[in-house]
Design a protein around this motif. Structure first.
Motif, PDB file in Angstrom:
ATOM      1  N   SER A  15      -9.843  -9.167  12.767  1.00  5.65           N
ATOM      2  CA  SER A  15     -10.433  -8.414  11.651  1.00  5.65           C
ATOM      3  C   SER A  15     -11.710  -9.064  11.140  1.00  5.65           C
ATOM      4  O   SER A  15     -12.680  -8.372  10.796  1.00  5.65           O
ATOM      5  CB  SER A  15      -9.416  -8.291  10.513  1.00  5.65           C
ATOM      6  N   ALA A  16     -11.703 -10.400  11.094  1.00  3.91           N
ATOM      7  CA  ALA A  16     -12.904 -11.099  10.610  1.00  3.91           C
ATOM      8  C   ALA A  16     -14.090 -10.836  11.518  1.00  3.91           C
ATOM      9  O   ALA A  16     -15.230 -10.695  11.049  1.00  3.91           O
ATOM     10  CB  ALA A  16     -12.624 -12.598  10.515  1.00  3.91           C
ATOM     11  N   MET A  17     -13.848 -10.757  12.827  1.00  4.73           N
ATOM     12  CA  MET A  17     -14.934 -10.485  13.765  1.00  4.73           C
ATOM     13  C   MET A  17     -15.446  -9.056  13.593  1.00  4.73           C
ATOM     14  O   MET A  17     -16.656  -8.814  13.636  1.00  4.73           O
ATOM     15  CB  MET A  17     -14.468 -10.705  15.208  1.00  4.73           C
ATOM     16  N   ILE A  18     -14.513  -8.121  13.375  1.00  8.23           N
ATOM     17  CA  ILE A  18     -14.929  -6.736  13.145  1.00  8.23           C
ATOM     18  C   ILE A  18     -15.767  -6.645  11.869  1.00  8.23           C
ATOM     19  O   ILE A  18     -16.733  -5.875  11.796  1.00  8.23           O
ATOM     20  CB  ILE A  18     -13.698  -5.810  13.064  1.00  8.23           C
ATOM     21  N   GLY A  19     -15.408  -7.463  10.878  1.00 12.70           N
ATOM     22  CA  GLY A  19     -16.195  -7.493   9.648  1.00 12.70           C
ATOM     23  C   GLY A  19     -17.630  -7.931   9.889  1.00 12.70           C
ATOM     24  O   GLY A  19     -18.559  -7.430   9.254  1.00 12.70           O
ATOM     25  N   ARG A  20     -17.798  -8.890  10.815  1.00 17.58           N
ATOM     26  CA  ARG A  20     -19.147  -9.371  11.145  1.00 17.58           C
ATOM     27  C   ARG A  20     -19.874  -8.419  12.083  1.00 17.58           C
ATOM     28  O   ARG A  20     -21.097  -8.329  12.060  1.00 17.58           O
ATOM     29  CB  ARG A  20     -19.067 -10.764  11.804  1.00 17.58           C
ATOM     30  N   ARG A  24     -10.228  -1.939  17.790  1.00 23.04           N
ATOM     31  CA  ARG A  24      -9.263  -2.488  16.840  1.00 23.04           C
ATOM     32  C   ARG A  24      -7.841  -2.530  17.415  1.00 23.04           C
ATOM     33  O   ARG A  24      -7.057  -3.425  17.126  1.00 23.04           O
ATOM     34  CB  ARG A  24      -9.275  -1.667  15.549  1.00 23.04           C
ATOM     35  N   THR A  25      -7.507  -1.552  18.252  1.00 23.14           N
ATOM     36  CA  THR A  25      -6.176  -1.523  18.862  1.00 23.14           C
ATOM     37  C   THR A  25      -6.168  -2.123  20.263  1.00 23.14           C
ATOM     38  O   THR A  25      -5.143  -2.076  20.949  1.00 23.14           O
ATOM     39  CB  THR A  25      -5.644  -0.075  18.923  1.00 23.14           C
ATOM     40  N   GLY A  26      -7.302  -2.667  20.677  1.00 24.47           N
ATOM     41  CA  GLY A  26      -7.348  -3.375  21.952  1.00 24.47           C
ATOM     42  C   GLY A  26      -8.298  -2.761  22.962  1.00 24.47           C
ATOM     43  O   GLY A  26      -8.338  -1.546  23.135  1.00 24.47           O
ATOM     44  N   MET A  27      -9.061  -3.623  23.602  1.00 25.79           N
ATOM     45  CA  MET A  27      -9.956  -3.228  24.693  1.00 25.79           C
ATOM     46  C   MET A  27      -9.248  -3.527  26.009  1.00 25.79           C
ATOM     47  O   MET A  27      -8.850  -4.659  26.261  1.00 25.79           O
ATOM     48  CB  MET A  27     -11.266  -4.027  24.626  1.00 25.79           C
TER      49      MET A  27
END
Length: 207
Positions: free
Chosen positions: A123-128, A136-139
């Protein structure tokens, strides 16, 4: 005297060759092992290994440690990962490490191993980087997946550390501090490490 010196030098060189170890402590270097690889339906591209500094090529080296064979020791300063072998040797791999502010050190264990793993950005990486929200549910695993061809998941007494030893398609990041804290290896190297490392193996990350 000159002839005698030449004889002594030749004798020392022969002794080194017979011992199988070069003057820098290297027993074997695997620079020829970075060609294209077909794996699980994927075709990993070859790595232009001549562009990677020689010290980061996979190699068996002399290594003095009290840790038992099978232990993984990560030297984040030198950008090396060592898999301890028998007889005072280790398999050494070049690595990329966490950039400033994302460094990590400590002792953990390999709790899981996965081939062509799914990558889920924290989540912190998505925030950046909001553009990563789509994963979010996986690559799914694949050639462009940041975890590369293999991942070893590091846990400690508190559970999942969130850190991994994993492959990367970005071979030019080896020897540099560019990641978000995980330890990355060239894909051909993580495949090799994956085949050797056991679930439950002790992992020591040094700073």
């Amino acid at each position: 005297m000159k002839i005698r010196s030449l004889v002594i030098a030749a004798t020392l060189g022969l002794a080194t060759a017979l011992a199988g170890c070069t003057s820098d402590g290297t027993f074997k270097i695997f620079s020829a092992d970075y060609g294209s690889v077909k794996d699980a339906g994927y075709r990993l591209p070859s790595i232009p290994i001549s562009k990677v500094p020689r010290q980061y090529h996979r190699q068996i080296v002399s290594y003095d440690t009290k840790e038992k064979p099978g232990t993984i020791i990560v030297d984040t300063n030198a950008k090396f990962l060592y898999l301890v072998l028998e007889g005072g040797k280790a398999m050494r791999y070049g690595i990329g490490v966490g950039r400033e502010g994302f460094e990590w050190s400590g002792t953990a264990r390999v709790a899981m191993k996965r081939e062509w793993p799914t990558w889920t950005p924290p989540s912190a990486m998505i925030g950046r980087q909001p553009e990563l929200a789509k994963w979010r549910t996986g690559m799914p695993g694949g050639l462009s997946n940041p975890l590369g061809a293999r991942a070893l998941y590091l846990f400690n007494g508190s559970g999942d550390t969130g850190y991994r030893l994993h492959g990367t398609p970005e071979w030019n990041s080896i020897g540099k501090a560019m990641s978000s804290g995980c330890i990355r290896l060239m894909n051909q190297d993580i495949i090799d490490l994956y085949s050797r490392a056991e679930v439950g193996a002790k992992v020591i990350v040094k700073r």
